[in-house]
Design a protein around this motif. Structure first.
Motif, mmCIF file in Angstrom:
data_model
loop_
_atom_site.group_PDB
_atom_site.id
_atom_site.type_symbol
_atom_site.label_atom_id
_atom_site.label_comp_id
_atom_site.label_asym_id
_atom_site.label_seq_id
_atom_site.Cartn_x
_atom_site.Cartn_y
_atom_site.Cartn_z
ATOM 1 N N ILE A 1 0.662 -1.251 0.139
ATOM 2 C CA ILE A 1 0.437 -0.587 0.307
ATOM 3 C C ILE A 1 0.586 1.479 0.048
ATOM 4 O O ILE A 1 0.362 1.794 -0.567
ATOM 5 N N LEU A 2 1.960 1.527 0.419
ATOM 6 C CA LEU A 2 3.179 2.417 1.207
ATOM 7 C C LEU A 2 3.976 1.551 1.493
ATOM 8 O O LEU A 2 4.431 0.816 2.096
ATOM 9 N N ARG A 3 5.439 2.387 0.678
ATOM 10 C CA ARG A 3 6.447 1.917 1.357
ATOM 11 C C ARG A 3 7.365 3.498 1.160
ATOM 12 O O ARG A 3 7.374 4.243 0.935
ATOM 13 N N THR A 4 8.017 3.304 2.786
ATOM 14 C CA THR A 4 8.894 4.773 2.386
ATOM 15 C C THR A 4 10.087 4.389 3.024
ATOM 16 O O THR A 4 10.619 2.957 2.525
ATOM 17 N N PRO A 5 11.450 4.911 2.998
ATOM 18 C CA PRO A 5 12.407 5.042 3.125
ATOM 19 C C PRO A 5 12.101 4.506 4.067
ATOM 20 O O PRO A 5 14.023 2.363 4.384
ATOM 21 N N THR A 6 12.354 3.208 5.525
ATOM 22 C CA THR A 6 12.399 2.741 6.580
ATOM 23 C C THR A 6 11.278 1.819 6.922
ATOM 24 O O THR A 6 11.300 0.413 7.346
ATOM 25 N N TRP A 7 9.401 1.894 6.680
ATOM 26 C CA TRP A 7 9.191 1.269 6.534
ATOM 27 C C TRP A 7 7.748 1.270 5.538
ATOM 28 O O TRP A 7 7.587 1.576 4.006
ATOM 29 N N VAL B 1 -0.965 -3.693 8.868
ATOM 30 C CA VAL B 1 0.479 -4.236 8.949
ATOM 31 C C VAL B 1 1.170 -2.736 8.724
ATOM 32 O O VAL B 1 1.720 -2.857 7.730
ATOM 33 N N VAL B 2 1.922 -2.836 10.050
ATOM 34 C CA VAL B 2 2.624 -1.104 9.417
ATOM 35 C C VAL B 2 3.945 -1.605 9.528
ATOM 36 O O VAL B 2 4.649 -2.162 11.376
ATOM 37 N N LYS B 3 5.208 -1.997 9.458
ATOM 38 C CA LYS B 3 6.721 -2.519 9.600
ATOM 39 C C LYS B 3 8.198 -1.938 8.690
ATOM 40 O O LYS B 3 7.538 -1.844 7.833
ATOM 41 N N PRO B 4 8.947 -2.110 9.914
ATOM 42 C CA PRO B 4 10.613 -1.603 9.346
ATOM 43 C C PRO B 4 10.882 -2.303 8.147
ATOM 44 O O PRO B 4 10.347 -3.843 7.966
ATOM 45 N N VAL B 5 10.960 -1.819 6.890
ATOM 46 C CA VAL B 5 11.694 -2.690 6.182
ATOM 47 C C VAL B 5 12.765 -3.252 6.227
ATOM 48 O O VAL B 5 12.824 -4.693 5.559
ATOM 49 N N ILE C 1 9.032 -7.374 13.752
ATOM 50 C CA ILE C 1 7.790 -6.535 14.499
ATOM 51 C C ILE C 1 7.241 -6.546 13.794
ATOM 52 O O ILE C 1 7.754 -5.776 12.385
ATOM 53 N N HIS C 2 5.743 -6.223 13.712
ATOM 54 C CA HIS C 2 5.255 -5.070 12.719
ATOM 55 C C HIS C 2 3.722 -5.090 13.683
ATOM 56 O O HIS C 2 3.557 -5.497 14.450
#
Length: 157
Positions: free
Chosen positions: A28-34, A49-53, A105-106
């Motif tokens: 859905i969305l990707r940032t540099p770290t998540w 779910v929001v999780k670190p890359v 983790i998520h």
């Protein structure tokens, strides 16, 4: 991803990120770290779910950049879920165990919908437990549709 940046071959969360495992609705969305994805479990359409890359097992191991982005991203994702799903509440909780072993983790961002609360007669952690016990996965088309709406709400389209 591991500390070195390589994918952890045993990690389902990493497999969903790198595309080696099927992800209904896609990223859905990707940032540099998540990364933000739809939940692949039985917590209902619209649960994200929001999780670190990278592969991170403990919140204490987040980098400064990951930690700095986390709060604003969880607020942003929660606002998008609220706008898209019109829930009674949005639950945000950390999950990290798989088979009694700490894992990637998520943060689960779950709309607490009136229909789910009534159907299961539960709320909070008891609602999540009841939904897992029922084991009903959301329809893949419903997931794809809600993911498209959430991308728009997040400005990620």
């Amino acid at each position: 991803m591991t500390e070195s940046g390589s994918t952890d071959q045993e990690c389902r969360a990493c497999g969903l990120i790198d595309g080696s495992q099927a992800l209904p609705g896609g990223t859905i969305l990707r940032t540099p770290t998540w990364v933000v994805e739809h939940c692949v479990g039985p917590l209902g359409a619209g649960t994200l779910v929001v999780k670190p890359v990278r592969h991170v097992v403990h919140v204490a191991d987040l980098t400064v950049a990951e930690a700095d982005e986390l709060g604003p991203l969880l607020r942003r994702v929660s606002a998008a879920v609220t706008a898209t799903m019109d829930p009674e509440q949005v639950y945000v909780c950390l999950w990290s165990h798989a088979g009694a072993v700490p894992g990637h983790i998520h943060f689960v961002v779950q709309p607490a919908l009136k229909d789910d609360l009534a159907r299961h007669g539960a709320y909070g952690p008891a609602l999540q437990t009841a939904m897992f016990d029922a084991g009903v996965l959301p329809d893949e088309k419903a997931v794809a549709d809600v993911c498209d709406r959430l991308r728009v709400a997040l400005g990620a389209d």
